[in-house]
Structures are given as structure tokens and as C-alpha cells.
Motif scaffolding. Structure first.
Motif, mmCIF file in Angstrom:
data_model
loop_
_atom_site.group_PDB
_atom_site.id
_atom_site.type_symbol
_atom_site.label_atom_id
_atom_site.label_comp_id
_atom_site.label_asym_id
_atom_site.label_seq_id
_atom_site.Cartn_x
_atom_site.Cartn_y
_atom_site.Cartn_z
ATOM 1 N N CYS A 12 0.620 -6.039 6.040
ATOM 2 C CA CYS A 12 0.655 -5.302 4.778
ATOM 3 C C CYS A 12 -0.459 -5.805 3.854
ATOM 4 O O CYS A 12 -0.578 -7.009 3.628
ATOM 5 C CB CYS A 12 2.016 -5.488 4.122
ATOM 6 N N CYS A 15 1.547 -7.568 0.659
ATOM 7 C CA CYS A 15 2.375 -8.783 0.737
ATOM 8 C C CYS A 15 2.186 -9.543 2.047
ATOM 9 O O CYS A 15 2.876 -10.540 2.287
ATOM 10 C CB CYS A 15 3.851 -8.429 0.532
ATOM 11 N N CYS A 30 5.634 -0.638 4.545
ATOM 12 C CA CYS A 30 6.021 -2.041 4.662
ATOM 13 C C CYS A 30 7.523 -2.189 4.396
ATOM 14 O O CYS A 30 8.027 -1.738 3.361
ATOM 15 C CB CYS A 30 5.235 -2.891 3.673
ATOM 16 N N GLN A 32 9.027 -4.809 3.718
ATOM 17 C CA GLN A 32 9.249 -5.804 2.673
ATOM 18 C C GLN A 32 9.021 -5.232 1.268
ATOM 19 O O GLN A 32 9.909 -5.276 0.420
ATOM 20 C CB GLN A 32 8.297 -6.991 2.919
ATOM 21 N N CYS A 33 7.845 -4.635 1.057
ATOM 22 C CA CYS A 33 7.475 -4.254 -0.317
ATOM 23 C C CYS A 33 7.320 -2.748 -0.517
ATOM 24 O O CYS A 33 7.101 -2.294 -1.642
ATOM 25 C CB CYS A 33 6.196 -4.970 -0.739
ATOM 26 N N GLN A 35 4.915 -0.793 0.525
ATOM 27 C CA GLN A 35 3.522 -0.310 0.537
ATOM 28 C C GLN A 35 3.292 0.603 1.753
ATOM 29 O O GLN A 35 3.648 0.251 2.866
ATOM 30 C CB GLN A 35 2.582 -1.519 0.606
HETATM 31 ZN ZN LIG Z 1 4.267 -5.341 1.959
#
Ligand SMILES: [Zn+2]
Length: 178
Positions: A12, A15, A30, A32-33, A35
Motif C-alpha cells: 500500500c 500505509c 488496502c 488496513q487503510c 487506500q
Molecule cells: Zn494501506
């Protein structure tokens, strides 16, 4: 098809979380974040804005589409018999939304789905993130599919189409999960 396996460590750009990319996939979000990312020859991935429809059912997987506004111009129609030029001109007098399935589908079904959605666009209200089927069509293929969609619509008219000329002025496609 080549049997080549792509081995690029993708992460990513925001992050640095690794992207669990599968062969043939070209875009991700992503985990996680959030994106969005598009596969890029030079840099591995580049940021991509991914839009999610508010209409995705809860716990259902959405289907990704490249969506682009296109104006079909410079129309020229030759026929064996009949002449549907007027219907054609009226239909393309306004720009249309082209929806090109970005998930895995046989090419005939890609065009069929594109024709159906061009005729009956869906509501495009942005909503929250959702899971979606893998994105395997690069945005660079959208124009060719849009041309097939136009040809398919025009071939279905009542006259006997011999030859069709046209140009599509296509906006850059956006990735929508519907
Ligand atoms: Zn990310």
C-alpha cells in the motif's frame, strides 16, 4: 496466454501493508487503510480512487466496474437494407455512461452486461467500503469494450447493418463497486 507468474512485492502506498495480490488482478483496496491501488508497470502500484455504491447488500460481495462517460460521435451507418440512422443519432445525441465489468467474465458477457447497463444505468450513490470480486480488467481495455458495446447496440437495430463508423470521446474511467 503465457504461463508467466508475476512476482512483484506490492504494498500500500499509504500505509505499506502488503497487498495479497493474485495473478491477473490489477486493482485492490488496502485491507488496513482503505487506500485504492492500481497495478502500475513502473512503480508496482499507484493510488486509485475506488467508489462503492450504497446499493451493495450487507455481507454481499460487490462487483467492480469501470465506469466512464462517453460521447459517441462522427456516426456513419451503411446498411444492406433499411436505415436506422435517425434512431442511432437520437440515441447518441447525449453522452452515455459506459459500464465495463472489471471482474472475471467471458468477453461476450462483458459486452452484454455493458449493453444492459448503458441502456438502464444504475443509481450511483456512494456508500461504505465492501468486499468485492477481484479486479482483472485493466483500465486500458475499457475503450475496446466500449466500442464493442456501441457496435452491439447498433447491430440490434431493425435495419441490416453493413458498416458502422463512429468515435467515442471517453472520459477517464472510474472504478465503481456496484
Ligand atoms: Zn494501506
Amino acid at each position: 496466454m503465457s504461463g508467466e507468474i508475476r512476482l512483484i512485492a506490492l504494498e500500500c502506498p499509504r500505509c505499506s501493508t502488503p497487498v495479497p495480490a493474485q495473478p491477473d488482478e490489477v486493482a485492490w483496496v488496502c485491507a488496513q487503510c482503505g487506500q485504492g491501488m492500481l497495478l502500475s508497470e513502473e512503480t508496482g502500484v499507484e493510488p486509485l480512487e475506488v467508489f462503492f455504491s450504497a446499493g451493495i447488500a450487507q455481507n454481499a460481495k460487490g462487483s467492480p466496474f469501470w465506469v466512464a462517460r462517453g460521447a459517441v460521435q462522427s456516426l456513419g451507418r451503411q446498411t444492406y437494407r433499411g436505415d436506422s440512422s435517425r434512431e442511432m443519432a437520437e440515441f447518441w445525441a447525449v453522452p452515455r455512461l459506459f459500464y465495463v465489468p472489471a471482474y472475471r467474465l467471458p468477453v461476450e458477457e462483458v459486452v452484454q452486461a455493458g449493453v444492459r447497463l448503458l441502456r438502464q444505468p444504475v443509481r450511483m450513490e456512494p456508500g461504505g467500503r465492501a468486499a468485492f470480486h477481484p479486479v482483472v480488467m485493466p483500465p486500458g481495455d475499457v475503450r475496446a469494450i466500449a466500442e464493442f458495446i456501441v457496435m452491439s447496440i447498433e447491430a440490434e437495430r431493425k435495419d441490416a447493418l453493413k458498416e458502422l463508423k463512429f468515435e467515442i470521446k471517453l472520459d477517464p474511467p472510474q472504478l465503481w463497486v456496484l
